[in-house]
Design an enzyme around this catalytic site. Structure first.
Site, PDB file in Angstrom:
ATOM      1  N   CYS A  18       0.870  -1.188   0.000  1.00 54.73           N
ATOM      2  CA  CYS A  18       0.000   0.000   0.000  1.00 54.73           C
ATOM      3  C   CYS A  18       0.901   1.231   0.000  1.00 54.73           C
ATOM      4  CB  CYS A  18      -0.916  -0.015   1.223  1.00 54.73           C
ATOM      5  SG  CYS A  18      -2.084   1.373   1.231  1.00 54.73           S
ATOM      6  N   ASP A  60       2.698  39.894  12.013  1.00 55.13           N
ATOM      7  CA  ASP A  60       3.354  40.760  12.983  1.00 55.13           C
ATOM      8  C   ASP A  60       4.236  41.669  12.132  1.00 55.13           C
ATOM      9  OD1 ASP A  60       4.809  42.039  14.867  1.00 55.13           O
ATOM     10  OD2 ASP A  60       5.599  40.261  15.842  1.00 55.13           O
TER      11      ASP A  60
END
Length: 212
Positions: A18, A60
């Site tokens: 998988c 900021d």
């Protein structure tokens, strides 16, 4: 060493029944590493995945969008003293502070060649400003919003005008027999980084997708 790691990952992807199980963390690791190389630290895969859902970004400003080096731009004085006297006095109580506005003001006054008098009992007022004594007279630098005294409509308009231009404003006060009296305003503005406009434009463009 890096090539061996990538070869190992490639082998696992091919051999794994998988491949998705190993490809997902590999993709996340790659994305985090790419962001780090560009100066962005992202806390894990969950935060990285959430980037796709961002609609607004808050910065900021200081040191991010700007250089973090504010410069004195405006000095407005009352009729009681000159601009040079106001600058010298305020630099006196600011000298020794590591605050960016304080160091900028002192440098500005030194560049003008003004003599900075000695100050005593200098004290930072947390969240407000700074105060000190010059020749035994108390001086205060305060954020306009922290004043506990009324100021004229004209001064308020000047403050609003400067702040509307993206500038940081402080109010200079000097003690008298009637209490603290306003002596003037000082304003600073931080210089934008050269690539700020381009970066913000890209973030505002809905078609912009950061690349790894």
């Amino acid at each position: 060493m890096g090539n061996l790691v990538y070869r190992g990952l490639a082998l696992l992807l091919i051999a794994c029944p998988c491949a998705l199980v190993i490809s997902t963390p590999a993709a996340i690791t790659s994305g985090l590493a790419a962001a780090t190389r560009r100066g962005a630290l992202i806390k894990g895969g969950a935060a990285l995945e959430q980037l796709g859902n961002i609609e607004s970004v808050a910065f900021d400003k200081t040191g991010t969008l700007t250089l973090g080096k504010p410069q004195v731009t405006d000095v407005i004085v009352s009729d009681a003293l000159t601009e040079q006297e106001l600058l010298a006095a305020t630099a006196s109580i600011e000298r020794g502070s590591n605050h960016p506005l304080a160091t900028s003001l002192v440098r500005h006054v030194e560049r003008l060649g003004l003599t900075i008098p000695s100050a005593d009992e200098q004290r930072a007022l947390v969240g407000v400003g700074v105060e000190g004594l010059i020749g035994g007279v108390k001086w205060v630098l305060s954020a306009p919003s922290k004043l506990d005294m009324p100021i004229s409509t004209e001064v308020n308009k000047q403050i609003e005008l400067l702040e509307g231009q993206g500038k940081t404003v402080v109010v200079a006060l000097r003690a008298s027999n009637d209490g603290l009296e306003l002596q003037g305003l000082i304003a600073w503005q931080d210089e934008m980084r050269p690539n700020t406009a381009e970066a913000v434009a890209k973030l505002s463009n809905s078609a912009f997708v950061p690349s790894c």
